[in-house]
Design an enzyme around this catalytic site. Structure first.
Site, PDB file in Angstrom:
ATOM      1  N   ASP A  33       0.841  -1.200   0.000  1.00 58.53           N
ATOM      2  CA  ASP A  33       0.000   0.000   0.000  1.00 58.53           C
ATOM      3  C   ASP A  33       0.875   1.249   0.000  1.00 58.53           C
ATOM      4  O   ASP A  33       0.569   2.248  -0.648  1.00 58.53           O
ATOM      5  CB  ASP A  33      -0.893   0.032   1.231  1.00 58.53           C
ATOM      6  CG  ASP A  33      -1.978  -1.029   1.154  1.00 58.53           C
ATOM      7  OD1 ASP A  33      -2.792  -1.116   2.077  1.00 58.53           O
ATOM      8  OD2 ASP A  33      -2.001  -1.767   0.161  1.00 58.53           O
ATOM      9  N   GLU A 113     -38.534 -17.193   9.323  1.00 59.81           N
ATOM     10  CA  GLU A 113     -37.617 -17.215   8.170  1.00 59.81           C
ATOM     11  C   GLU A 113     -36.229 -17.558   8.669  1.00 59.81           C
ATOM     12  O   GLU A 113     -35.885 -17.234   9.797  1.00 59.81           O
ATOM     13  CB  GLU A 113     -37.510 -15.805   7.554  1.00 59.81           C
ATOM     14  CG  GLU A 113     -38.717 -15.331   6.838  1.00 59.81           C
ATOM     15  CD  GLU A 113     -38.603 -13.829   6.521  1.00 59.81           C
ATOM     16  OE1 GLU A 113     -37.481 -13.306   6.392  1.00 59.81           O
ATOM     17  OE2 GLU A 113     -39.663 -13.203   6.426  1.00 59.81           O
ATOM     18  N   LYS A 115     -32.428 -16.958   9.291  1.00 59.73           N
ATOM     19  CA  LYS A 115     -31.616 -15.748   9.445  1.00 59.73           C
ATOM     20  C   LYS A 115     -30.323 -15.969   8.669  1.00 59.73           C
ATOM     21  O   LYS A 115     -29.509 -16.828   9.021  1.00 59.73           O
ATOM     22  CB  LYS A 115     -31.335 -15.488  10.922  1.00 59.73           C
ATOM     23  CG  LYS A 115     -30.550 -14.214  11.178  1.00 59.73           C
ATOM     24  CD  LYS A 115     -30.716 -13.819  12.628  1.00 59.73           C
ATOM     25  CE  LYS A 115     -29.803 -12.737  13.128  1.00 59.73           C
ATOM     26  NZ  LYS A 115     -28.958 -12.029  12.246  1.00 59.73           N
ATOM     27  N   ARG A 136     -26.201  -0.892   5.071  1.00 60.94           N
ATOM     28  CA  ARG A 136     -26.852  -0.538   6.315  1.00 60.94           C
ATOM     29  C   ARG A 136     -26.179   0.660   6.979  1.00 60.94           C
ATOM     30  O   ARG A 136     -26.832   1.528   7.530  1.00 60.94           O
ATOM     31  CB  ARG A 136     -26.824  -1.739   7.265  1.00 60.94           C
ATOM     32  CG  ARG A 136     -27.428  -1.452   8.602  1.00 60.94           C
ATOM     33  CD  ARG A 136     -27.599  -2.734   9.402  1.00 60.94           C
ATOM     34  NE  ARG A 136     -28.338  -2.463  10.609  1.00 60.94           N
ATOM     35  CZ  ARG A 136     -27.798  -2.052  11.738  1.00 60.94           C
ATOM     36  NH1 ARG A 136     -26.491  -1.865  11.802  1.00 60.94           N
ATOM     37  NH2 ARG A 136     -28.537  -1.822  12.797  1.00 60.94           N
ATOM     38  N   GLU A 170     -30.568  -9.453   2.319  1.00 59.16           N
ATOM     39  CA  GLU A 170     -29.241  -9.810   2.815  1.00 59.16           C
ATOM     40  C   GLU A 170     -28.345 -10.250   1.661  1.00 59.16           C
ATOM     41  O   GLU A 170     -28.760 -11.061   0.830  1.00 59.16           O
ATOM     42  CB  GLU A 170     -29.408 -10.963   3.818  1.00 59.16           C
ATOM     43  CG  GLU A 170     -28.259 -11.148   4.762  1.00 59.16           C
ATOM     44  CD  GLU A 170     -28.343 -10.227   5.988  1.00 59.16           C
ATOM     45  OE1 GLU A 170     -29.233  -9.345   6.031  1.00 59.16           O
ATOM     46  OE2 GLU A 170     -27.512 -10.407   6.895  1.00 59.16           O
ATOM     47  N   CYS A 406      12.572 -28.035   7.430  1.00 52.63           N
ATOM     48  CA  CYS A 406      13.889 -28.310   6.846  1.00 52.63           C
ATOM     49  C   CYS A 406      14.941 -27.306   7.303  1.00 52.63           C
ATOM     50  O   CYS A 406      16.091 -27.400   6.902  1.00 52.63           O
ATOM     51  CB  CYS A 406      13.793 -28.295   5.329  1.00 52.63           C
ATOM     52  SG  CYS A 406      13.549 -26.630   4.683  1.00 52.63           S
TER      53      CYS A 406
END
Ligand code: IVH
Length: 661
Positions: A33, A113, A115, A136, A170, A406
């Site tokens: 970087d 349902e 998750k 979100r 999701e 090794c």
């Protein structure tokens, strides 16, 4: 002076574009970087002093250049809340009691349902088109990731409904995509993702949509705004509009059928191709949802039941370093054996030095170990720090200075996460490379598995893959668990492997960075092992997909006298070293040109377009790079078009292609 600066700017841009492609698209950076930043800063400096040199396609114009700073923040239409959790049937029944009190009713209809364990995404549609996708974020404000979301095939770009709606759901990474991603990263010497959720989140929050596309993510929708009168109707409507709705939901009359649902899925969920960590239970009636409302943090009409993760605490006895077939050192925690969901766990991979640092784990620590949906146990966190070996301070595990097998040198190549042992005759590498050599997709020597390889290496019968071809019936018969019949079978398998195509042999050599696909490209391109060994950097890079790093790796490999000897011995044994070169197509109008196709063309199918291009001597490739001559774009083009624009590659429509032809 001006001309000199101009040249420097062009070179800097080429370098930056190249390294961005390695980092974002190939997930295989070649420079650190810091080195990248130095190049970028120099370019910014020149452009700052000479604004006349700035062009719209300069890497400096790509909003930041770093993934995490470049997103536009967007306020959510309504808060994206989380859910309260229930960890037992009792807590679930408590929840039901509260909802019944609010409703003043004896029995509530719930939708249960699964998750899904991923990250939530809000997708806005208007006029039948996907117009915006938002993460979100903090629940109030998220990040606009629309170009990335557009690469997720299970999120429709167009729907029948024309009004403005918002869908929530999701993003998950299927286990297979996750395993494939980590396998590729391991090969490239990159650090591994700890779980599919992290890999999915990392794939969404990047600036380059090509990275998202390469992660092979899936979107499941589970909420709709404005909502229908019942949640079941939301789910049905969403499915009708073409959204991916997880079909494993059930309408339950009262809480007891919900409990039954939880129990039904406790084990069954492990057979699903993606990870789930519980069940979300929602009141079906919208009226009731409105009446119940929200606490500051979560709705009162829904709850997340979490399955007990199969977790246990145990002590890290020590941390060992495993050596793989290309010499990569992988840390493994050796644990005091502990029972997890019916399995005894005594070791767990720590992936790499970065993961050790993230966990802050040392030998002697007590850790929480969890077996998720998959079989592989993982260290989740340190629960109690241990003492150092002699009672003094804890010592952070260090990457060994010498190979633990090794005693050879270990090095970390620039820009890589992994350390590797560079001794070509390291027994650990030898075993790993023999198992690889014999693998079905490589030299396909059935019966040459781990147990046999261990014996062959430990008895000194095999010191390289070439030695396999000198094994005798007698030598094999004398090994443990080996009768005359199986010895003969293995010899026959070894003999048969000599006839396999050159690409298998190249793959079998365990050249770092050269996997199955690249081995095939090299075999097609060069047609013989000799040509491969003698190929210059330039000749190697002419083959598609070979960049300077891979070319260097190949040249380093054959620069090692032991490896040259290995190839000579394989050849002497009768292993295939050549292919008849593919007849070069008579030069056509498009000879030497590489095309990439994206989107739907008005009249040709993709195969037809490819046929036409190839008939005229052109090549069709699947990814856009600087070597691409043209991108042919149709309707709904993918991220390849963006890539083409950012690299300055010419873009044609179908008519443009026909004109060329
Ligand atoms: S409904 C207000 N349904 O779990 C209701 N969420 O712990 C909001 N999740 O933020 C969510 N599967 O990311 C809902 N079938 C499902 C879900 C689900 C996974 C996630 C979602 C949410 C978190 C809450």
């Amino acid at each position: 002076m001006a001309a000199k600066l101009d040249k420097e700017v062009r070179e800097l841009r080429d370098k930056l574009i190249y390294h961005e492609h390695r980092y974002y698209v190939m997930d295989a950076p070649e420079i650190s970087d810091a080195e990248y930043d130095a190049l970028m800063n120099r370019l910014k400096e020149i452009e700052g002093q000479h604004p006349e040199l700035v062009t719209p396609d300069s890497p400096t114009q790509r909003v930041g250049g770093k993934p995490r700073e470049g997103f536009v923040k967007v306020a959510h239409s309504q808060p994206m809340l989380s859910l309260d959790n229930a960890y037992s049937h009792e807590e679930l029944r408590d929840f039901d009691r509260r909802v019944r009190e609010i409703a003043g009713r004896e029995r509530i209809d719930y939708v249960a349902e699964l998750k899904l364990d991923g990250l939530s995404l809000a997708a806005r549609y208007d006029g039948g088109r996907l117009v915006q996708a938002i993460t979100r974020g903090d629940g109030t404000v998220g990040e606009d990731v629309t170009p990335n979301a557009r690469t997720i095939h299970s999120l429709p770009l167009a729907i029948k409904h024309q009004g403005a709606i918002e869908v929530r759901g999701e993003i998950i990474m299927p286990r297979r995509s996750f395993e494939r991603l980590n396998a590729e990263r391991e090969k490239a010497g990159l650090s591994l993702f700890a779980n599919p959720r992290n890999a999915a989140a990392g794939g969404v929050r990047v600036l380059d949509p090509a990275v998202t596309a390469a992660r092979r993510l899936t979107y499941f929708s589970y909420a709709l705004f404005p909502p229908r009168p019942h949640h079941t109707a939301n789910l049905e409507w969403l499915a009708e509009q073409g959204f991916n709705v997880n079909r494993n939901w059930r309408l339950c009359h009262g809480v007891e059928p919900v409990v039954k649902f939880l129990d039904d899925w406790e084990e069954k969920r492990r057979t699903l191709p993606y990870e789930t960590d519980g069940v979300v239970v929602k009141a079906d009636s919208l009226d009731l949802q409105r009446e119940a409302g929200f606490t500051a943090k979560a709705p009162r009409w829904a709850i997340a039941y979490k399955y007990a993760a199969r977790a246990a605490e145990t002590r890290v006895e020590r941390i060992e370093w495993n050596v793989g077939r290309t010499g990569t050192l992988t840390p493994v925690a050796i644990l005091d054996p502990v029972q997890l969901g019916g399995v005894t766990v005594s070791r767990s991979t720590l992936h790499n030095a970065d993961e050790i640092a993230r966990l802050g784990v040392c030998e002697g620590d007590t850790v929480l170990v969890e077996r998720g949906g998959d079989v592989i146990p993982k260290v989740v966190k340190v629960v109690k720090q241990g003492k150092g070996p002699n009672g003094e301070g804890r010592r952070e595990p260090q990457v060994p200075k010498h190979c633990p097998i090794c005693n050879g040198h270990v090095v970390r190549e620039e820009g890589e996460a992994a350390w590797r042992c560079v001794n070509v005759s390291c027994p650990a590498q030898l075993k790993g490379s023999l198992i690889h050599f014999a693998a079905r997709r490589v030299m396909d020597i059935d019966g040459l598995g781990e147990a046999l390889v261990d014996q062959l290496v430990e008895k000194g019968l095999v010191k390289s893959s070439a030695d396999l071809y000198d094994l005798t019936q007698e030598q094999l018969e004398n090994l443990e668990r080996m009768g005359p019949k199986s010895a003969a079978n293995i010899l026959a398998e070894i003999e048969a492997s000599k006839k396999l195509p050159l690409e298998r042999v190249i793959h079998g050599l365990s050249i770092p960075h050269v996997g199955e696909r690249l081995a095939k490209t090299l075999a097609d391109h060069l047609s013989s092992m000799e040509a491969l060994m003698d190929a210059s950097d330039e000749a190697l890079q002419e083959a598609a997909d070979v960049g300077p790093k891979v070319a260097e790796s190949i040249r380093d490999f054959f620069g090692e006298p032991q490896n040259k000897k290995l190839v000579a011995r394989l050849q002497k044994a009768g292993v295939r070293m050549k292919e008849t070169p593919k007849p070069k197509a008579a030069p056509g109008k498009l000879t030497g040109k590489t095309f990439v196709l994206t989107g739907t063309l008005p009249t040709f199918s993709r195969d037809q377009a490819q046929e036409k291009i190839e008939a005229a001597g052109g090549k069709v490739s699947s990814s856009v790079s600087k070597k691409t001559s043209y991108v042919v774009a149709g309707a709904d083009p993918g991220s390849k078009l963006d890539k083409a624009r950012s690299l300055g590659v010419a873009v044609l429509d179908e008519k443009g292609l026909l004109d060329l032809l």
